[in-house]
Design a protein around this motif. Structure first.
Motif, PDB file in Angstrom:
ATOM      1  N   GLU A  88      44.270  42.484  50.384  1.00  0.00           N
ATOM      2  CA  GLU A  88      43.037  43.007  49.783  1.00  0.00           C
ATOM      3  C   GLU A  88      42.391  42.033  48.806  1.00  0.00           C
ATOM      4  O   GLU A  88      41.281  42.294  48.306  1.00  0.00           O
ATOM      5  CB  GLU A  88      43.289  44.346  49.093  1.00  0.00           C
ATOM      6  CG  GLU A  88      44.436  44.339  48.116  1.00  0.00           C
ATOM      7  CD  GLU A  88      45.747  44.811  48.740  1.00  0.00           C
ATOM      8  OE1 GLU A  88      45.979  44.529  49.947  1.00  0.00           O
ATOM      9  OE2 GLU A  88      46.546  45.434  48.007  1.00  0.00           O
ATOM     10  N   ASP A  89      43.050  40.918  48.533  1.00  0.00           N
ATOM     11  CA  ASP A  89      42.433  39.873  47.709  1.00  0.00           C
ATOM     12  C   ASP A  89      41.506  38.979  48.542  1.00  0.00           C
ATOM     13  O   ASP A  89      40.833  38.104  47.992  1.00  0.00           O
ATOM     14  CB  ASP A  89      43.507  38.999  47.049  1.00  0.00           C
ATOM     15  CG  ASP A  89      44.328  39.763  46.034  1.00  0.00           C
ATOM     16  OD1 ASP A  89      45.559  39.556  45.996  1.00  0.00           O
ATOM     17  OD2 ASP A  89      43.746  40.569  45.280  1.00  0.00           O
ATOM     18  N   THR A  90      41.493  39.199  49.836  1.00  0.00           N
ATOM     19  CA  THR A  90      40.600  38.435  50.708  1.00  0.00           C
ATOM     20  C   THR A  90      39.155  38.684  50.311  1.00  0.00           C
ATOM     21  O   THR A  90      38.693  39.831  50.269  1.00  0.00           O
ATOM     22  CB  THR A  90      40.824  38.826  52.177  1.00  0.00           C
ATOM     23  OG1 THR A  90      42.149  38.451  52.558  1.00  0.00           O
ATOM     24  CG2 THR A  90      39.815  38.132  53.078  1.00  0.00           C
ATOM     25  N   ALA A  91      38.446  37.616  49.995  1.00  0.00           N
ATOM     26  CA  ALA A  91      37.065  37.726  49.521  1.00  0.00           C
ATOM     27  C   ALA A  91      36.501  36.328  49.307  1.00  0.00           C
ATOM     28  O   ALA A  91      37.236  35.333  49.364  1.00  0.00           O
ATOM     29  CB  ALA A  91      37.005  38.503  48.206  1.00  0.00           C
ATOM     30  N   VAL A  92      35.212  36.281  49.066  1.00  0.00           N
ATOM     31  CA  VAL A  92      34.598  35.051  48.571  1.00  0.00           C
ATOM     32  C   VAL A  92      34.623  35.122  47.054  1.00  0.00           C
ATOM     33  O   VAL A  92      34.189  36.118  46.467  1.00  0.00           O
ATOM     34  CB  VAL A  92      33.152  34.891  49.077  1.00  0.00           C
ATOM     35  CG1 VAL A  92      32.530  33.617  48.498  1.00  0.00           C
ATOM     36  CG2 VAL A  92      33.121  34.851  50.599  1.00  0.00           C
ATOM     37  N   TYR A  93      35.133  34.082  46.436  1.00  0.00           N
ATOM     38  CA  TYR A  93      35.269  34.031  44.979  1.00  0.00           C
ATOM     39  C   TYR A  93      34.190  33.098  44.416  1.00  0.00           C
ATOM     40  O   TYR A  93      34.021  31.971  44.897  1.00  0.00           O
ATOM     41  CB  TYR A  93      36.654  33.530  44.597  1.00  0.00           C
ATOM     42  CG  TYR A  93      37.729  34.571  44.805  1.00  0.00           C
ATOM     43  CD1 TYR A  93      38.115  34.946  46.091  1.00  0.00           C
ATOM     44  CD2 TYR A  93      38.341  35.201  43.724  1.00  0.00           C
ATOM     45  CE1 TYR A  93      39.085  35.917  46.290  1.00  0.00           C
ATOM     46  CE2 TYR A  93      39.309  36.167  43.910  1.00  0.00           C
ATOM     47  CZ  TYR A  93      39.674  36.523  45.200  1.00  0.00           C
ATOM     48  OH  TYR A  93      40.625  37.495  45.384  1.00  0.00           O
ATOM     49  N   TYR A  94      33.494  33.599  43.410  1.00  0.00           N
ATOM     50  CA  TYR A  94      32.405  32.858  42.789  1.00  0.00           C
ATOM     51  C   TYR A  94      32.725  32.614  41.312  1.00  0.00           C
ATOM     52  O   TYR A  94      33.066  33.557  40.589  1.00  0.00           O
ATOM     53  CB  TYR A  94      31.096  33.646  42.854  1.00  0.00           C
ATOM     54  CG  TYR A  94      30.602  33.955  44.233  1.00  0.00           C
ATOM     55  CD1 TYR A  94      31.010  35.095  44.915  1.00  0.00           C
ATOM     56  CD2 TYR A  94      29.696  33.092  44.868  1.00  0.00           C
ATOM     57  CE1 TYR A  94      30.538  35.387  46.190  1.00  0.00           C
ATOM     58  CE2 TYR A  94      29.221  33.368  46.134  1.00  0.00           C
ATOM     59  CZ  TYR A  94      29.645  34.522  46.793  1.00  0.00           C
ATOM     60  OH  TYR A  94      29.173  34.794  48.050  1.00  0.00           O
ATOM     61  N   CYS A  95      32.598  31.389  40.883  1.00  0.00           N
ATOM     62  CA  CYS A  95      32.726  31.133  39.449  1.00  0.00           C
ATOM     63  C   CYS A  95      31.344  31.218  38.806  1.00  0.00           C
ATOM     64  O   CYS A  95      30.315  31.090  39.480  1.00  0.00           O
ATOM     65  CB  CYS A  95      33.374  29.785  39.167  1.00  0.00           C
ATOM     66  SG  CYS A  95      32.356  28.347  39.530  1.00  0.00           S
ATOM     67  N   TYR A  96      31.336  31.435  37.513  1.00  0.00           N
ATOM     68  CA  TYR A  96      30.087  31.457  36.771  1.00  0.00           C
ATOM     69  C   TYR A  96      30.312  30.929  35.360  1.00  0.00           C
ATOM     70  O   TYR A  96      31.443  30.923  34.868  1.00  0.00           O
ATOM     71  CB  TYR A  96      29.489  32.865  36.714  1.00  0.00           C
ATOM     72  CG  TYR A  96      30.226  33.831  35.809  1.00  0.00           C
ATOM     73  CD1 TYR A  96      31.275  34.595  36.298  1.00  0.00           C
ATOM     74  CD2 TYR A  96      29.870  33.980  34.472  1.00  0.00           C
ATOM     75  CE1 TYR A  96      31.962  35.471  35.476  1.00  0.00           C
ATOM     76  CE2 TYR A  96      30.548  34.858  33.639  1.00  0.00           C
ATOM     77  CZ  TYR A  96      31.587  35.613  34.149  1.00  0.00           C
ATOM     78  OH  TYR A  96      32.261  36.478  33.325  1.00  0.00           O
ATOM     79  N   MET A  97      29.240  30.479  34.757  1.00  0.00           N
ATOM     80  CA  MET A  97      29.280  30.019  33.368  1.00  0.00           C
ATOM     81  C   MET A  97      28.009  30.482  32.673  1.00  0.00           C
ATOM     82  O   MET A  97      26.908  30.299  33.224  1.00  0.00           O
ATOM     83  CB  MET A  97      29.413  28.492  33.304  1.00  0.00           C
ATOM     84  CG  MET A  97      30.704  27.999  33.905  1.00  0.00           C
ATOM     85  SD  MET A  97      30.946  26.210  33.665  1.00  0.00           S
ATOM     86  CE  MET A  97      32.444  25.951  34.621  1.00  0.00           C
ATOM     87  N   ASP A  98      28.161  31.070  31.520  1.00  0.00           N
ATOM     88  CA  ASP A  98      27.037  31.576  30.744  1.00  0.00           C
ATOM     89  C   ASP A  98      26.726  30.646  29.582  1.00  0.00           C
ATOM     90  O   ASP A  98      27.605  30.295  28.804  1.00  0.00           O
ATOM     91  CB  ASP A  98      27.359  32.964  30.181  1.00  0.00           C
ATOM     92  CG  ASP A  98      27.460  34.017  31.248  1.00  0.00           C
ATOM     93  OD1 ASP A  98      28.071  35.068  30.980  1.00  0.00           O
ATOM     94  OD2 ASP A  98      26.926  33.798  32.351  1.00  0.00           O
ATOM     95  N   GLY A  99      25.454  30.291  29.482  1.00  0.00           N
ATOM     96  CA  GLY A  99      25.018  29.457  28.383  1.00  0.00           C
ATOM     97  C   GLY A  99      23.647  29.879  27.890  1.00  0.00           C
ATOM     98  O   GLY A  99      23.142  30.956  28.237  1.00  0.00           O
TER      99      GLY A  99
END
Length: 115
Positions: A88-99
């Motif tokens: 169930e961890d199968t997925a597309v993983y996206y990183c992000y950064m807030d500035g």
């Protein structure tokens, strides 16, 4: 233009581990938070984990005890160590950064957990 480049996705075994990495191509002004979301087919995007420049970390319930986020705000890099992977961890993983200029997103990296 800021670009977040992700790496480390791929095929993982149930019970195994993968580490995702994300790095910014340039300085993110006022960087305050870095993290990861994921999106599985047919499901809404959900928070995996985040880390603030203060060092505070937060995790989605499914990630607690299995995933660990770490980051270097000076280098604008963030990693996600994923242990005890489940299908169930199968997925597309996206990183992000807030500035100061808002949120920057990575292009996404596929994680597939299967035997």
């Amino acid at each position: 233009q800021v670009q977040l480049v992700e790496s480390g996705g791929g095929l993982g075994q149930p019970g195994g581990s993968l580490t995702l990495s994300c790095a910014s191509s340039s300085t993110i002004h006022g960087l305050n938070t870095m993290g990861w979301f994921r999106e599985a087919p047919g499901k809404q995007r959900e928070v995996v984990a985040f880390i603030e420049v203060s060092g505070f970390r937060g995790y989605g319930d499914f990630a607690k005890g299995r995933f660990t986020i770490s980051g270097d705000s000076g280098k604008a890099t963030v990693d996600l160590q994923m242990n005890n992977l489940q299908p169930e961890d199968t997925a597309v993983y996206y990183c992000y950064m807030d500035g100061t200029n808002g949120r920057e997103w990575g292009q996404g990296t596929q994680v597939t957990v299967s035997s």
